[in-house]
Design a protein around this motif. Structure first.
Motif: not given
Length: 95
Positions: A10, A28, A31, A36-39, A82-84, A86, A88
């Motif tokens: 993040t 991305y 992870c 995982s989230n990737f925003q 915002n990512t856990e 990852c 990118w």
């Protein structure tokens, strides 16, 4: 291409300036937890969220490159990623 940003986890990118029509090429990978989230959210240079800008919201182990287009969205902006954990890559593409 106007600007490229690379990172892990993040963080906010630096600013970039674009004409009205442009696109974001994003990907991305790597992870640590899957899925995982990737925003990615676009903000104006004054720190306010740009509701007319590009937005990415993915749940997975990786994807890309993918193009997300922006129309009528010229000016100076930055991205909040915002990512856990990852890795990118974001590329702002004009023309």
């Amino acid at each position: 291409m106007t600007k490229r940003f690379n990172g892990t986890g993040t963080q906010n990118t630096g600013t970039f300036t674009v004409p009205d029509n442009w696109h974001l090429s994003w990907s991305y990978w790597g992870c640590p937890d899957s899925p995982s989230n990737f925003q990615v959210d676009e903000y104006d240079s004054d720190g306010s969220i740009d509701f007319n800008g590009v937005s990415v919201n993915e749940l997975g182990s990786g994807r890309g490159p993918v193009a997300t287009y922006a129309y009528g969205d010229g000016g100076t902006h930055y991205f909040s990623v915002n990512t856990e954990g990852c890795s990118w890559s974001l590329a702002v593409v004009t023309g």
